[in-house]
Design a protein around this motif. Sequence first.
Motif, PDB file in Angstrom:
ATOM      1  N   LYS A 269       0.898  -1.011  -0.105  1.00  0.00           N
ATOM      2  CA  LYS A 269      -0.052  -0.071   0.096  1.00  0.00           C
ATOM      3  C   LYS A 269       0.947   1.340   0.045  1.00  0.00           C
ATOM      4  O   LYS A 269       0.568   2.261  -0.683  1.00  0.00           O
TER       5      LYS A 269
ATOM      6  N   ALA B 287      -8.200   3.259  -3.062  1.00  0.00           N
ATOM      7  CA  ALA B 287      -8.077   3.713  -1.593  1.00  0.00           C
ATOM      8  C   ALA B 287      -8.046   2.665  -0.899  1.00  0.00           C
ATOM      9  O   ALA B 287      -7.362   2.482   0.046  1.00  0.00           O
ATOM     10  N   ARG B 288      -8.745   1.646  -1.392  1.00  0.00           N
ATOM     11  CA  ARG B 288      -9.040   0.300  -0.500  1.00  0.00           C
ATOM     12  C   ARG B 288      -7.522  -0.593  -0.706  1.00  0.00           C
ATOM     13  O   ARG B 288      -7.028  -1.071   0.358  1.00  0.00           O
TER      14      ARG B 288
ATOM     15  N   LYS C 262       0.834   4.246  -2.938  1.00  0.00           N
ATOM     16  CA  LYS C 262       0.629   5.731  -2.460  1.00  0.00           C
ATOM     17  C   LYS C 262       1.694   6.703  -2.964  1.00  0.00           C
ATOM     18  O   LYS C 262       1.736   7.849  -3.374  1.00  0.00           O
TER      19      LYS C 262
ATOM     20  N   GLU D   6      -4.438   0.980  -1.208  1.00  0.00           N
ATOM     21  CA  GLU D   6      -3.571   1.871  -0.481  1.00  0.00           C
ATOM     22  C   GLU D   6      -3.771   1.890   0.938  1.00  0.00           C
ATOM     23  O   GLU D   6      -2.585   1.822   1.683  1.00  0.00           O
ATOM     24  N   SER D   7      -4.972   1.391   1.526  1.00  0.00           N
ATOM     25  CA  SER D   7      -5.165   1.556   3.169  1.00  0.00           C
ATOM     26  C   SER D   7      -4.847   0.009   3.352  1.00  0.00           C
ATOM     27  O   SER D   7      -4.872  -0.114   4.562  1.00  0.00           O
TER      28      SER D   7
END
Length: 75
Positions: A11, A40-41, A15, A43-44
Amino acid sequence: MKNKVNELEVKNRLKELRTKENLSQAELAQKSGVSQNLIARLESGALTNTTTDTLFKISKALNVKVEQIFFTDNV
C-alpha cells in the motif's frame, strides 16, 4: 520457498508512486479506469488482492511496471 509480499509495503508503494506523479486518488482513478474506491482500499490495505487487469491499468497510469508497485525486491 517464495517470500510473502508485505501488505504494508504494497500500500505504501502505491501511494508513494501516485503522489510522486502528483496525482490524487481521483485523478489516478480517471487516468487508469479503476475506481477511486478500489485505489483507496488498495492503499489502506483494506483490499489485498485484485485482478491482473487492474494491476496493469494502475501500473500503466503510473508509468511503472506492476512489480514496482505490488511486489518486493525479494519476490
